[in-house]
Enzyme design. Structure first.
Site, PDB file in Angstrom:
ATOM      1  N   GLU A   1       0.820  -1.223   0.000  1.00  0.00           N
ATOM      2  CA  GLU A   1       0.000   0.000   0.000  1.00  0.00           C
ATOM      3  C   GLU A   1       0.856   1.277   0.000  1.00  0.00           C
ATOM      4  O   GLU A   1       0.626   2.168  -0.835  1.00  0.00           O
ATOM      5  CB  GLU A   1      -0.975   0.009   1.178  1.00  0.00           C
TER       6      GLU A   1
ATOM      7  N   CYS B   1      -2.672  -3.888   7.069  1.00  0.00           N
ATOM      8  CA  CYS B   1      -2.339  -4.218   8.452  1.00  0.00           C
ATOM      9  C   CYS B   1      -2.594  -3.020   9.360  1.00  0.00           C
ATOM     10  O   CYS B   1      -2.561  -1.867   8.927  1.00  0.00           O
ATOM     11  CB  CYS B   1      -0.891  -4.690   8.557  1.00  0.00           C
TER      12      CYS B   1
END
Ligand SMILES: NC(=O)c1ccc[n+]([C@@H]2O[C@H](COP(=O)([O-])OP(=O)(O)OC[C@H]3O[C@@H](n4cnc5c(N)ncnc54)[C@H](OP(=O)(O)O)[C@@H]3O)[C@@H](O)[C@H]2O)c1
Length: 358
Positions: free
Chosen positions: A46, A69
Site C-alpha cells: 500500500e 495491516c
C-alpha cells in the site's frame, strides 16, 4: 484487483512467510499508483502504491489483495498510511487471518473510509494458500504435491525413467515454483532412481534456499549421491523410521552434514518439519509417497503437469495405495488454475478443506 494480484506474484520466493500482497490506486477510472510487497521485512504494497500516486491519492480508491495491516511490525501500519493519504475507498480481496496484523478494515471504517471486502476472494486465497494454512493449522506445513504425468497418469516408464516426461517450459516453471516453498521433498525411491539435487536453478533466486527433504524409512539414500554431497551447501533432512535413525547409515549421512529425523508416520514427520520451521512443503513424488500422503489426508494442493504421451500399464503410477471411494463419496477438489506450459497442461487443484472461507 486482477492487476493487484498480478503485482503480488512478484514477491514469490522473496517474502514468505509473509503473505504476497499487491495494491493499485485508482482515480477517475485511471490507474495512478501500484505497488507490491517485494522483500521480507521490506515496504508493504500500500505505501508503495500511495507513493507513486502522490497527492492524487486524496479521495482515490485503493484496491488491495489483503486487508491492510493495523499493527507496527517491521513496517508501520498500512491502515494509518491510507488514512494519512486521505483515500476515499479501500477494496480488499481477503481479510487478514493474522490476529496480530488484522483490524485494518475496522480502523478505516471508523475513520469514515468506505471499505469493501471479498472482491476476487477465492483467487487471493489461492495465491496465499500457505499463509492461510499457517493460520488455520500450525501443526504441519502446507503440503503441495507436484507431479508430471503422462495422459494415462504415469510418472515414469516401465523401467523407472522419468526424465523427461514434461517439456522445457514446464521444467522452467518448476524452478519458479520451488522458489516459493520452505522445503522440497521426494520419496527414497525417487532419490535413488533419479539422483536429483532438488535445488532452485531458475531466474528467480529465493530469499532462503529451500531445504531438501527425503522420506526414506530404511535410509537407502546413498551418502555419495547428489543430495548428500551438497548437504553442507543447502540443508538436507532425511526422514527415517525410528529403528533406522540410530544405525550406521544414519551416522554416514550425518557425517556428510545431513539431518536424520526419526518419525513413525508421515503425520509425525510433517509435525517435526513444521517445528523445525518448514511452513510450506513441495512434494515432487514419487507415486508411493504421493499416494501415502493422499491416503492420510495430508495434501492441501496438487500441481499436476500433464504431458501428451501414453506410458501404459507397466509405467509407474502417479498415486499408489490411495483408497477407492464410491463415485458419490469422492471429494471434488477445487480448480485453482489451468493453463498450458508449452505442450504440457498445468492443473492446480486444492483439497476441499482448503477453502477461502475456512
Ligand atoms: N514424473 C514425475 O513427476 C516423477 C516425480 C518423482 C518420481 N518419479 C519417478 O517415480 C519413481 C519412484 O516412485 P515410487 O512410487 O516407486 O517411489 P517413491 O514415492 O519415490 O518412494 C517411496 C518412498 O517413500 C518412503 N516412505 C516413507 N514413508 C512412507 C509411507 N508412509 N508410505 C509409503 N512410503 C513411504 C518409502 O519408504 P519404504 O522404502 O520404507 O517403503 C520409499 O522410500 C521413479 O521412477 C522416479 O523416476 C517421477
Amino acid at each position: 484487483m486482477a492487476r493487484a494480484l498480478d503485482l503480488a506474484w512478484r514477491g514469490w520466493g522473496r517474502v514468505h512467510p509473509n503473505p504476497l500482497v499487491g495494491a493499485v490506486v485508482l482515480a477517475g477510472g485511471e490507474l495512478i499508483g501500484e505497488g507490491y510487497h517485494a522483500e521480507f521485512g521490506g515496504p508493504h504494497a500500500e505505501p508503495q502504491a500511495l507513493r507513486m500516486a502522490g497527492d492524487r491519492a486524496r479521495g482515490a480508491t485503493v484496491v488491495v489483495t489483503l486487508e491492510p495491516c493495523a499493527h507496527t511490525g517491521r513496517q508501520p501500519p498500512c491502515a494509518a498510511a491510507l488514512l494519512a493519504a486521505g483515500v476515499g475507498r479501500v477494496v480488499i480481496a481477503l481479510p487478514d487471518p493474522n490476529p496480530v496484523a488484522a483490524g485494518g478494515a475496522a480502523l478505516l471504517r471508523t475513520a469514515g473510509v468506505a471499505v469493501d471486502i471479498g472482491l476476487m476472494r477465492s483467487a487471493a486465497a489461492a495465491q496465499n494458500a500457505a499463509f492461510l494454512h499457517h493460520h488455520r493449522d500450525a501443526g504441519r506445513p502446507f503440503v503441495a504435491l507436484k507431479l508430471a504425468t503422462s495422459i494415462d497418469g504415469r510418472i515414469a516408464d516401465h523401467s523407472g525413467r522419468s526424465k523427461w516426461i514434461s517439456g522445457p517450459e514446464a521444467r522452467e516453471w518448476v524452478q519458479w515454483l520451488r522458489a516459493g516453498f520452505d522445503a522440497i521433498a521426494v520419496g527414497g525411491r525417487t532419490a535413488a532412481a533419479d539422483d536429483p539435487s532438488l535445488t532452485v536453478r531458475g531466474a528467480l533466486v529465493p530469499r532462503v534456499a529451500p531445504r531438501r527433504v527425503i522420506f526414506d524409512r530404511t535410509l537407502a539414500l546413498p551418502p555419495d549421491g547428489a543430495l548428500a554431497r551438497t548437504a553442507a551447501d543447502v540443508p538436507v533432512t532425511v526422514v527415517a523410521a525410528p529403528e533406522a535413525a540410530g544405525g550406521s547409515r544414519a551416522a554416514a549421512l550425518r557425517a556428510v552434514g545431513a539431518t536424520v529425523a526419526a518419525a513413525g508416520s508421515l503425520r509425525e514427520a510433517l509435525a517435526q518439519l513444521r517445528a523445525d520451521g518448514v511452513a510450506s512443503l513441495l512434494v515432487e513424488g514419487g507415486g508411493r509417497l504421493a499416494g501415502a500422503l493422499l491416503a492420510d489426508g495430508l495434501v492441501d494442493r496438487l500441481y499436476w503437469v500433464q504431458s501428451p504421451l501414453l506410458l501404459g500399464e507397466r509405467g509407474v503410477p502417479a498415486f499408489s495405495g490411495i483408497p477407492a471411494p464410491a463415485l458419490d463419496d469422492a471429494a471434488r477438489w477445487r480448480v485453482v488454475e489451468r493453463r498450458p506450459l508449452g505442450a504440457d497442461t498445468l492443473l492446480v487443484v486444492d483439497h476441499p478443506a482448503c477453502s477461502p472461507e475456512s
